[in-house]
Design a protein around this motif. Structure first.
Motif, PDB file in Angstrom:
ATOM      1  N   GLY A 169      48.149  28.425  17.189  1.00 13.39           N
ATOM      2  CA  GLY A 169      49.121  28.308  18.098  1.00 13.39           C
ATOM      3  C   GLY A 169      49.725  27.017  18.618  1.00 13.39           C
ATOM      4  N   SER A 170      49.332  26.116  18.156  1.00  9.30           N
ATOM      5  CA  SER A 170      49.635  24.552  18.454  1.00  9.30           C
ATOM      6  C   SER A 170      51.033  24.464  18.020  1.00  9.30           C
ATOM      7  N   ASN A 204      53.378  30.856  14.872  1.00  4.39           N
ATOM      8  CA  ASN A 204      52.534  31.847  14.963  1.00  4.39           C
ATOM      9  C   ASN A 204      53.078  33.480  14.494  1.00  4.39           C
ATOM     10  N   ASP A 312      40.933  25.177  25.183  1.00  2.00           N
ATOM     11  CA  ASP A 312      41.879  25.432  23.816  1.00  2.00           C
ATOM     12  C   ASP A 312      42.168  26.820  23.459  1.00  2.00           C
ATOM     13  N   TYR A 314      43.857  30.258  22.633  1.00  2.00           N
ATOM     14  CA  TYR A 314      45.304  30.685  22.410  1.00  2.00           C
ATOM     15  C   TYR A 314      45.284  32.154  21.983  1.00  2.00           C
ATOM     16  N   ASN A 316      48.387  35.418  21.555  1.00  2.00           N
ATOM     17  CA  ASN A 316      49.704  35.858  21.689  1.00  2.00           C
ATOM     18  C   ASN A 316      49.889  37.141  20.864  1.00  2.00           C
ATOM     19  N   GLU A 343      52.386  34.999  25.477  1.00  2.00           N
ATOM     20  CA  GLU A 343      51.809  34.108  24.862  1.00  2.00           C
ATOM     21  C   GLU A 343      50.881  33.479  26.144  1.00  2.00           C
ATOM     22  N   ASN A 345      48.306  30.342  26.641  1.00  2.00           N
ATOM     23  CA  ASN A 345      47.922  28.909  26.247  1.00  2.00           C
ATOM     24  C   ASN A 345      47.124  28.148  27.023  1.00  2.00           C
ATOM     25  N   GLU A 361      47.288  24.967  32.084  1.00  2.00           N
ATOM     26  CA  GLU A 361      47.461  26.361  31.346  1.00  2.00           C
ATOM     27  C   GLU A 361      49.093  26.627  31.239  1.00  2.00           C
ATOM     28  N   ASN A 363      51.944  30.090  30.036  1.00  2.00           N
ATOM     29  CA  ASN A 363      52.047  31.433  29.411  1.00  2.00           C
ATOM     30  C   ASN A 363      53.549  31.613  29.526  1.00  2.00           C
TER      31      ASN A 363
END
Length: 803
Positions: A169-170, A204, A312, A314, A316, A343, A345, A361, A363
């Motif tokens: 997801g990065s 993703n 960290d 993630y 989605n 999403e 994150n 955070e 989203n």
């Protein structure tokens, strides 16, 4: 209802429904079972023979035992059987409740050479490769059994480098021909992806969603309506009229879960329905090696230490549904659809690894409506049109309110001011509208005319302007609007299969309103924003040519004067770490590309493919992403002149369609050509390579396929090994600082391995894979570390019925 619940309900409901449709379709409107066997001239069962009713779409294909089954209405029918190399046989039958078993005994067709029967036709991939454009076409379905996302697939191509900021997801940016990030435009079925939202991007989206990926190096066809310098990526999804189910689930290291369901149904009436749903989850709690901050003294440790990422996570999920018709008199394809995405994150660190976060955070929730229309021979013969439109609303939330400062051990101290990075509790909405129209006219095989217009509008509104209490978000209440239009026209002349040329022109228009930091971007704590508006138009043009020196040897060349308009993030930032600048100028460049390709088959078992290319870019007003070293943020600026010279090469050898050995290498020197500073002195970094840009990298691959596994011709086992190499490069200007203070991203070499077992012609698949199995320390953008050794298992079910 939360998007997670909707995702699960949609997947279960439509998977069940479509499987029932696929399994029961043969029984609908059919009265009696007719079955039989097909034998060859030696009285042996013939697999793959086609048995069909004359003048009817009803057919069946024989299995490994030569058997077939059909459900037919009662009455008389002409039942035919055909197979390449044999004479067609027709049997008159009368279907009733007591229809006996049918037996076909095919005889050799004497007019056909039976020593070997070879059927050849150009695939879509081959047609793309043979065009005048310097384009690479990747068959994405070859990686459908892996846990790869679209970014992983792209990195297998020469000249392409994927820059990731971390794990699942990065952020993933593409480096192509020396240009990275937003210099390279990404499309899906010809539509720009910039308004799709962060829950639906190449970092993703599972590989199963794509049929092929086209990578244009240099000149981009006007059909894409692109403003790009370094090239373009077009992700082509499966638009074939068929019924299928493709479902998969994988589990891997760092508590990583990925699932994906693709469902397609097309009826005889032309009605079609498509559902794509996928989700990704990972704790991303892999270990990183960095420096420990002493919270009492504010001093970092002298030596780096190992720490486990602790913030960290993630998650989605995205659901895409489309409904419409194919092969109708008024449309070859008409689809309307909707996309829902969510999403969440956690942000572990800034653009630098030294700074760790424990409460930041973000989203996003994506809602998008789409329309696709395609029709051949509109009004007159050989006039084809395509129209696409979408409207998206992406609601973003950024959270950074803790009055704390963390270090990588997870310890923290209380601060007098709130916020770890920018102190924000903001909610803003990005709305994007895009309309694309394309017309193609082919009066003959020699002449090809095309016209394209792509219009887009982006608006950002702060729904909840909870102002950041420092100046970094004081631009939240200011308007942010960007309107772009790209109009293109092209003519292609192809007198024969030996050579063809194409000439084109583009007209760009942009209108921007947004904030500008009048104090500059060097110190985000002392920003002051004013509203800025501008509009302008520019023109570009170019030409491409292709020539076949021999049947197996092709030359390509192109020249283009092109523009790249600033993207929405470059203009307006991301409301958290990146700052935008609405006054950015459009980049413009003179580009030259040359390419030579050799492809040959020897002794019918040895296939060779070799290609090499040269690129030259002379760019003005180059937009550069700059990392603010003290605070870890980022901003964009027009750097000035940049020159790019590069070479890439790819080699592949295939033996007997079972053993594949290949690799590619890329060298790209992107240098600063801005000779003088603002004080009219010679710049210290003149002719330096641009910082944080890899200039030498490559990939290698070896795969082998075992057939007839478990003594079954429908089973196969494939092993694959991948090697990834990136040479050392400077993180900052190489001429700045002493030899001891210069920071480099070290040379990196990693290895991946996978094994995939496919049963019943790919209906059931199980894959085991390991990435970076030697556990190398891998870095990317500004020393951001990627995961170490990881393992994963993937289960995939694939059912298809072609209509």
């Amino acid at each position: 209802m939360r998007i997670q619940h909707l995702y699960i309900i949609c997947v279960l409901l439509f998977t069940c429904c479509v499987q029932q449709i696929g399994m029961a379709q043969q029984q609908h409107h059919k009265k009696q079972l007719v079955q039989g066997i097909v034998l060859d001239h030696l009285r042996k069962p013939l697999e793959g023979a086609t048995v069909f009713i004359e003048n009817s779409p009803i057919y069946a294909v024989t299995d490994s035992k030569g058997s077939f089954k059909l459900y037919l209405k009662e009455g008389k029918h002409s039942l035919s059987c055909s197979f390449v190399g044999f004479t067609k046989q027709v049997i008159e039958i009368e279907v009733s409740a007591q229809t006996p078993s049918i037996s076909f005994n095919l005889v050799l067709d004497k007019s056909t050479s039976l020593d070997e029967v070879e059927v050849s036709a150009k695939s879509l991939l081959q047609n793309v490769k043979e065009s005048a454009y310097n384009v690479v076409a990747i068959d994405a379905q070859q990686m459908a059994n892996t846990t790869a996302d679209l970014a992983d697939v792209l990195e297998t191509a020469s000249g392409v480098k994927i820059r990731r900021t971390g794990g699942v997801g990065s952020n993933a940016s593409i480096s192509l021909n020396g240009f990275s990030g937003r210099h390279v435009k990404i499309f899906m079925d010809g539509m720009p992806m910039q308004g799709f939202g962060s829950a639906f991007q190449i970092n993703n989206i599972p590989v199963n969603l794509a049929e092929r990926i086209e990578i244009y190096k240099g000149v981009v066809p006007i059909e894409l309506g692109a403003d790009a310098l370094g090239g373009a990526i077009n992700i082509v999804t499966n638009n074939k009229p068929q019924t299928n189910v493709d479902a998969s689930y994988s589990y891997g290291s760092f508590n990583t879960h990925k699932s994906n369901v693709n469902v397609n149904y097309t009826g005889k009436s032309g009605f079609t329905f498509r559902l794509n749903a996928f989700q990704n989850y990972s704790d991303n709690n892999y270990k990183v090696k960095t420096y420990l901050l002493n919270l009492d003294t504010g001093v970092y440790s002298d030596e780096p230490q190992w720490f486990k990422r602790f913030h960290d996570r993630y998650h989605n999920e995205t659901v895409i549904a489309k409904v419409g018709f194919v092969n109708k008199s008024w449309a070859d394809l008409f689809l309307i659809g909707g996309t829902l995405g969510n999403e969440d994150n956690q942000v572990q660190n800034s653009a630098l690894m030294k700074i760790a976060f424990g409460g930041v955070e973000r989203n996003a929730k994506t809602r998008m409506a789409t329309m696709q229309y395609r029709k051949k021979n509109v009004f007159i013969k050989h006039l084809d049109i395509t129209a696409n439109a979408n409207y998206s609303s992406v609601k973003n939330n950024s959270l950074d309110t803790l009055a704390r400062q963390y270090n990588w051990a997870g310890d923290y101290k209380t601060k007098s001011s709130s916020g770890e990075a920018a102190y924000t509790l903001s909610e803003f909405n990005n709305t994007s509208s895009t309309a694309r129209f394309n017309a193609v006219y082919n009066p003959s095989k020699k002449h090809h005319f095309s016209l394209n217009n792509t219009w887009s509008k982006f608006v950002r509104n702060s729904d909840n302007a909870t102002e950041v209490l420092d100046n970094t978000s004081s631009s939240a209440s200011l308007d942010k609007i960007s309107i772009k239009n790209v109009l293109g026209a092209a003519y292609n002349y192809r007198p024969n299969d030996i050579w063809n040329v194409s000439a084109f022109g583009k007209y760009y228009y942009v209108d921007v309103t947004g904030p500008v930091n009048v104090n500059g971007n060097d110190d985000p704590n002392h920003a002051s924003y004013e509203l800025y508006s501008t509009n302008y138009n520019v023109e570009g043009y170019g030409a491409t040519a292709s020539y076949l020196l021999a049947k197996d040897l092709q030359l390509k060349g192109s020249y283009e004067k092109t523009y790249r308009l600033p993207s929405q993030n470059e203009l307006f930032g991301d409301e958290l770490i990146e700052a935008g600048d609405a006054s950015l100028k459009a980049e413009h460049s003179n580009n030259i590309n040359a390419n030579i390709t050799y492809q040959r088959t020897f002794a019918k078992k040895h296939d060779f493919f070799i290609t090499t290319g040269f690129i030259y870019r002379n760019t003005q007003d180059y937009i550069r992403r700059v990392i603010e070293e003290r605070y870890g943020g980022a901003y964009y600026t027009n750097h000035g002149k940049v020159k790019t010279i590069g070479f890439d090469a790819e080699l592949q050898y295939v033996f007997n369609k079972r053993l594949v050995i290949g690799g590619n290498a890329t060298y790209q020197s992107v240098t600063n050509r801005e000779k003088y500073t603002t004080n009219n002195t010679i710049a210290l970094n003149y002719e330096d390579r641009m910082p944080n840009v890899p200039y030498l990298f490559g990939n290698g691959q070896v795969s082998y396929q075992l057939l007839n596994v478990f003594h079954n011709k429908k089973n196969r086992l494939q092993f694959q090994y991948n090697l990834n190499y990136t040479h050392e490069f400077f993180r900052y200007w190489e001429s700045y600082g002493s030899s001891n203070s210069k920071i480099t991203i070290p040379t990196q070499l990693s290895h991946d391995f996978s094994a995939t077992l496919s049963l019943k012609n790919g209906m059931y698949n199980i894959s085991l894979e390991t990435q970076n199995f030697t556990n190398e320390l891998l870095y990317d953008n500004y020393s951001l570390q990627k995961p170490g050794r990881s393992f994963a298992i993937k289960l995939r079910y694939y059912f298809i019925k072609t209509n």
